[in-house]
Design an enzyme around this catalytic site. Structure first.
Site, PDB file in Angstrom:
ATOM      1  CB  THR A  72     -24.311 -33.427 -34.891  1.00  0.00           C
ATOM      2  OG1 THR A  72     -25.074 -34.552 -34.468  1.00  0.00           O
ATOM      3  CG2 THR A  72     -23.541 -32.850 -33.716  1.00  0.00           C
ATOM      4  N   GLY A  92     -20.645 -38.470 -40.446  1.00  0.00           N
ATOM      5  CA  GLY A  92     -19.970 -39.629 -41.039  1.00  0.00           C
ATOM      6  C   GLY A  92     -20.152 -39.660 -42.545  1.00  0.00           C
ATOM      7  CD  GLU A 103     -28.158 -42.162 -34.520  1.00  0.00           C
ATOM      8  OE1 GLU A 103     -29.330 -41.758 -34.426  1.00  0.00           O
ATOM      9  OE2 GLU A 103     -27.337 -41.699 -35.324  1.00  0.00           O
TER      10      GLU A 103
HETATM   11  C1  LIG Z   1     -17.914 -40.778 -33.937  1.00  0.00           C
HETATM   12  C2  LIG Z   1     -19.144 -39.948 -34.063  1.00  0.00           C
HETATM   13  C3  LIG Z   1     -19.905 -39.999 -35.223  1.00  0.00           C
HETATM   14  C4  LIG Z   1     -21.040 -39.199 -35.372  1.00  0.00           C
HETATM   15  N1  LIG Z   1     -21.753 -39.233 -36.559  1.00  0.00           N
HETATM   16  C5  LIG Z   1     -22.779 -38.364 -36.744  1.00  0.00           C
HETATM   17  C6  LIG Z   1     -23.464 -38.300 -38.004  1.00  0.00           C
HETATM   18  O1  LIG Z   1     -23.161 -39.036 -38.941  1.00  0.00           O
HETATM   19  N2  LIG Z   1     -24.455 -37.376 -38.151  1.00  0.00           N
HETATM   20  C7  LIG Z   1     -24.832 -36.545 -37.136  1.00  0.00           C
HETATM   21  O2  LIG Z   1     -25.728 -35.744 -37.341  1.00  0.00           O
HETATM   22  N3  LIG Z   1     -24.210 -36.595 -35.927  1.00  0.00           N
HETATM   23  C8  LIG Z   1     -23.196 -37.472 -35.712  1.00  0.00           C
HETATM   24  N4  LIG Z   1     -22.550 -37.524 -34.488  1.00  0.00           N
HETATM   25  C9  LIG Z   1     -22.951 -36.604 -33.427  1.00  0.00           C
HETATM   26  C10 LIG Z   1     -23.639 -37.268 -32.276  1.00  0.00           C
HETATM   27  O3  LIG Z   1     -24.895 -37.732 -32.653  1.00  0.00           O
HETATM   28  C11 LIG Z   1     -23.689 -36.275 -31.103  1.00  0.00           C
HETATM   29  O4  LIG Z   1     -22.351 -35.986 -30.728  1.00  0.00           O
HETATM   30  C12 LIG Z   1     -24.457 -36.854 -29.941  1.00  0.00           C
HETATM   31  O5  LIG Z   1     -25.832 -36.864 -30.226  1.00  0.00           O
HETATM   32  C13 LIG Z   1     -24.221 -36.096 -28.630  1.00  0.00           C
HETATM   33  O6  LIG Z   1     -24.542 -34.752 -28.773  1.00  0.00           O
HETATM   34  P1  LIG Z   1     -23.521 -33.581 -28.353  1.00  0.00           P
HETATM   35  O7  LIG Z   1     -22.224 -33.865 -28.999  1.00  0.00           O
HETATM   36  O8  LIG Z   1     -24.202 -32.309 -28.640  1.00  0.00           O
HETATM   37  O9  LIG Z   1     -23.329 -33.756 -26.809  1.00  0.00           O
HETATM   38  P2  LIG Z   1     -23.812 -32.723 -25.697  1.00  0.00           P
HETATM   39  O10 LIG Z   1     -25.298 -32.712 -25.675  1.00  0.00           O
HETATM   40  O11 LIG Z   1     -23.129 -31.419 -25.850  1.00  0.00           O
HETATM   41  O12 LIG Z   1     -23.310 -33.481 -24.418  1.00  0.00           O
HETATM   42  C14 LIG Z   1     -22.318 -32.992 -23.508  1.00  0.00           C
HETATM   43  C15 LIG Z   1     -22.638 -33.579 -22.129  1.00  0.00           C
HETATM   44  O13 LIG Z   1     -23.832 -32.994 -21.635  1.00  0.00           O
HETATM   45  C16 LIG Z   1     -24.751 -33.984 -21.194  1.00  0.00           C
HETATM   46  N5  LIG Z   1     -26.104 -33.480 -21.479  1.00  0.00           N
HETATM   47  C17 LIG Z   1     -26.564 -32.894 -22.610  1.00  0.00           C
HETATM   48  N6  LIG Z   1     -27.856 -32.573 -22.489  1.00  0.00           N
HETATM   49  C18 LIG Z   1     -28.251 -32.963 -21.259  1.00  0.00           C
HETATM   50  C19 LIG Z   1     -29.478 -32.928 -20.546  1.00  0.00           C
HETATM   51  N7  LIG Z   1     -30.608 -32.436 -21.076  1.00  0.00           N
HETATM   52  N8  LIG Z   1     -29.514 -33.438 -19.305  1.00  0.00           N
HETATM   53  C20 LIG Z   1     -28.402 -33.970 -18.759  1.00  0.00           C
HETATM   54  N9  LIG Z   1     -27.220 -34.050 -19.376  1.00  0.00           N
HETATM   55  C21 LIG Z   1     -27.129 -33.553 -20.622  1.00  0.00           C
HETATM   56  C22 LIG Z   1     -24.395 -35.222 -21.996  1.00  0.00           C
HETATM   57  O14 LIG Z   1     -24.743 -36.415 -21.302  1.00  0.00           O
HETATM   58  C23 LIG Z   1     -22.870 -35.078 -22.145  1.00  0.00           C
HETATM   59  O15 LIG Z   1     -22.222 -35.657 -21.059  1.00  0.00           O
HETATM   60  C24 LIG Z   1     -21.433 -38.345 -34.318  1.00  0.00           C
HETATM   61  C25 LIG Z   1     -20.676 -38.311 -33.130  1.00  0.00           C
HETATM   62  C26 LIG Z   1     -19.567 -39.099 -32.992  1.00  0.00           C
HETATM   63  C27 LIG Z   1     -18.762 -39.043 -31.715  1.00  0.00           C
END
Ligand SMILES: Cc1cc2nc3c(=O)[nH]c(=O)nc-3n(C[C@H](O)[C@H](O)[C@H](O)COP(=O)(O)OP(=O)(O)OC[C@H]3O[C@@H](n4cnc5c(N)ncnc54)[C@H](O)[C@@H]3O)c2cc1C
Length: 688
Positions: free
Chosen positions: A149, A188, A432
């Site tokens: 991410t 993480g 995930e």
């Molecule tokens: C505590 C924590 C630990 C993590 N650890 C790791 C890690 O170790 N390694 C790593 O790589 N990542 C990690 N992550 C990241 C995590 O995998 C991402 O935050 C997650 O996949 C969501 O992606 P985003 O943040 O880009 O959300 P976004 O995609 O920006 O989501 C924002 C909103 O948009 C909506 N949305 C997005 N796309 C669409 C679509 N196509 N259609 C409809 N709705 C949509 C979503 O439902 C959400 O409500 C971690 C996150 C957290 C919170």
């Protein structure tokens, strides 16, 4: 501070109340525990508990709620080090450590080296790479993380900005974070722990972009832990929960790594820049780590929900409010509305645990098939893993919150064991794959499969497509042909396989309807995003019940555990069916799911919840979750809720003798005293 020792809780005694609940058991909780978790898991639990009890100064958690973030990290690092020492001594195994971090302590800062770095190396590294990276990682000689991410992109991984450009002259890759938004974020075990990062970056060779691939990038020296030149790395700061994990950020300024560090099981870049991929590889195989992590999440969520349900059940069984005059007040668990909120969660915790045993076996089967070059199971596995990760995390996270609310005011105290716990498990609905995004992946597979089945095309056989075939054409001309036809609602509710049929029928009709809207009426998938969520839920609920019923069917039909497990199954299935009765009302008339049947099934659901009520405490005892794991005044096995609660409050740093006295004195002299006695900006008012 001491509390008057002669003051005891009012009668009826909570400990005795809990004992009375245990006498109602119609089955052996020990036998149930062995069936649900298996002997091996129980042995591991015993071993870990023994380990924790032998070294309370390292593994004790009583004071944990009072610590600051840095103190909590210190506590968890100390535990991590001890676990590694015990591993090296041969006292525990790496599986024991996985079990510990999943069920005992809070999230350890090395969890991502275990949970994602190592699995990625195992799945995507060559034998030579495993020797160089995996071997030291397994021995904790290097610590890693999975850096996918970025600040600007998470869900849409194809748009990740980090690049890995092949430099032919030096036989290296140059890893670069070209913008602020390309900074790896949320990673993480990265903030302060990792020496290596598995960086997911766009592979560019001779100007061509081949898409995203994993690269092992050394980021900190294993000697002094200083970041290497070009590496900017740190912790992202305080979060809603999960604060014992050092989620970090990482920016790489043209950092060079050897060509060898591209994980090469599924792609190779040769010395002169020729890019090759093994033949017949399903491109989704590179998502293998994510499927594995989702499988773990689904199985882990059952234990999490079981923990919260244990606390809420024991507490509501001894907490008394109102009742008939002249009699002891009523345990709140006897109120129908408390049962309605709690008992289905108890049933779903069992469903989740049973389902995940089956699911994991399917996953192992799928990975074995992939290893031998057979990718036929991967598509459904991917769809099911997305759906079950979504369903189990949604159910567990909001279920834990409901359990917290069920405990009333005391649920809001950290000593309930449900608050930090809730915020710690919360990100499971986001990471995930955000749950709303995952639903689309599952539904895309379902619509494609349903379209293929409806056209009579060759579609792979699996649990999903089998029922699609069974209910092809929505059964429009099959009046009277369904298993539930001509049965009373009681007969339906008492028959697991009929309940399963209705769940399958509902899901198939819903997906067929969506498929028709897309493939016949020409609507776009994007226009049907709300429907796609509903279809995904209906599919997952069917799969959960299917796997749970298979799990129950491992028992002989005369097993004394069956009646209560069947009841748990029925409550789960009926809760799914009555969740949104609009879905049942909109099924084709030929299915004969009449409005009378739906109403009667709702009544059956309430009846079955009542039937489970007397078994609630024995059923949570059968989860076998120790007091150390619960770390809760309200959920204690012995029921001594109020005594423990007071003791923990006395232990609050503000109340302690000595250090607490000093803090209170300081506050009094600086603020409270001047408030009480100071004049208008006069003497004694400190300038803030
Ligand atoms: C505590 C924590 C630990 C993590 N650890 C790791 C890690 O170790 N390694 C790593 O790589 N990542 C990690 N992550 C990241 C995590 O995998 C991402 O935050 C997650 O996949 C969501 O992606 P985003 O943040 O880009 O959300 P976004 O995609 O920006 O989501 C924002 C909103 O948009 C909506 N949305 C997005 N796309 C669409 C679509 N196509 N259609 C409809 N709705 C949509 C979503 O439902 C959400 O409500 C971690 C996150 C957290 C919170």
């Amino acid at each position: 501070m001491l509390f008057p020792t002669h003051l005891k809780p009012a009668e009826p005694n909570t400990a005795t109340s809990l004992e009375n609940e245990r006498r109602k058991a119609t089955f052996s909780p020990n036998e149930m525990e062995t069936f649900v978790f298996g002997k091996k898991k129980l042995e591991t639990r015993e071993k870990l508990l023994k380990m924790m009890r032998a070294e309370p100064e390292i593994f004790g958690m009583e004071n944990f709620y009072h610590l600051s973030r840095v103190e909590k990290l210190d506590h968890c690092f100390k535990q991590e080090l001890r676990l590694v020492q015990l591993l090296r001594e041969g006292t525990i195994t790496k599986e024991d450590i996985m079990a510990f971090s999943g069920s005992f302590g809070p999230q350890g800062p090395y969890d991502l080296t275990r949970g994602m770095f190592i699995p990625t190396l195992e799945k995507q590294g060559t034998e030579e790479q495993k020797e160089v990276f995996l071997k030291p990682a397994l021995d904790y000689r290097i610590i890693g993380c999975y850096a996918q991410t970025e600040m600007g992109h998470g869900s849409n991984i194809r748009s990740l900005e980090t690049t890995a450009t092949f430099i032919e002259e030096t036989d290296e890759f140059e890893i670069n974070s070209p913008t602020l938004t390309s900074t790896k974020w949320w990673i993480g075990s990265l903030g302060i722990s990792s020496t290596h990062a598995c960086v997911i970056a766009q592979l560019i060779v001779k100007g061509k972009n081949y898409g995203i691939f994993p690269f092992v990038v050394p980021i900190r020296s294993t000697v002094d832990h200083k970041p290497f030149p070009g590496v900017t790395v740190g912790d992202i700061g305080p979060k809603f929960g999960f604060n014992t994990m050092d989620n970090g950020f990482l920016s790489l300024d043209r950092v060079r790594i050897p060509r060898f560090n591209l994980l090469q099981r599924y792609i190779t870049v040769s010395r002169n820049g020729a890019v090759t991929r093994p033949k017949n590889i399903d491109p989704r195989v590179t998502y293998g780590t994510m499927v594995e992590v989702r499988a773990h999440i689904a199985s882990n969520m059952g234990e999490k929900l079981a923990k919260a349900v244990t606390v809420a059940t024991r507490y509501t069984a001894v907490r008394r409010q109102f009742g008939e005059a002249g009699k002891p007040e009523t345990p709140v668990l006897d109120y129908g509305i408390v049962q309605y909120r709690l008992i289905p969660l108890l049933a779903k915790a069992y469903a989740m645990l049973g389902m995940s045993v089956e699911f994991f076996e399917q996953y192992i089967k799928c990975t074995a098939a992939i290893a031998s070059g057979d990718f036929s199971l991967l598509k459904e596995m991917h769809a099911v893993s997305c759906g079950l990760k979504r369903w189990s995390s949604e159910t567990a996270v909001y279920g834990v919150d409901t359990c917290r609310h069920l405990c009333g005011g005391h649920g809001f105290s950290q000593f309930s064991g449900l608050n930090e716990f809730f915020t710690d498990i919360y990100p499971n609905i986001i990471w995930e794959g955000d749950n709303y995004v995952l639903a689309q992946q599952t539904t895309k597979y379902l619509v494609k499969a349903a379209n293929g089945v409806s056209k009579g095309e060759e579609v792979e056989k699996n649990d999903t497509t089998n029922v699609m075939r069974q209910f092809a054409n929505n059964g429009a001309s099959n009046k009277g042909a369904y298993s539930w036809n001509n049965l009373s609602s009681k007969q339906v509710a008492n028959n697991n396989s009929v309940l399963l049929d209705i769940l399958a029928y509902r899901f198939v009709c819903m997906v067929n309807n969506m498929t028709e809207r897309i493939h016949v009426k020409g609507e776009s998938f994007e226009d049907l995003l709300v429907t796609s969520q509903q279809v995904c839920t209906a599919h997952s609920e069917y799969i959960v019940c299917l796997y749970f019923s298979r799990f129950i069917n491992r028992l002989p039909s005369n097993s004394p555990l069956r009646p209560v497990l069947d009841l748990l199954f029925a409550v789960s299935a009926l809760s799914f069916l009555t969740r949104n009765t609009g879905e049942l009302y909109s099924l084709p008339e030929s299915g004969q799911i009449t409005s009378q049947l739906v109403t009667d099934l709702e009544s059956e659901y309430l009846e079955k919840i009542k039937l489970l009520r007397p078994q609630a405490v024995p059923l949570v005892d059968a989860f076998g979750i120790s007091d150390e794991q619960l770390n809760s005044s309200l959920g204690r096995y012995d029921g001594k809720v109020y005594e423990d609660y007071m003791q923990r409050a006395l232990n609050e740093p503000l109340n302690r003798d000595g250090t607490g006295d000093e803090i209170r004195k300081r506050f009094f002299e600086k603020y409270i005293g001047p408030t009480l006695h100071g004049g208008k900006g006069g003497a004694g008012v400190s300038k803030l």
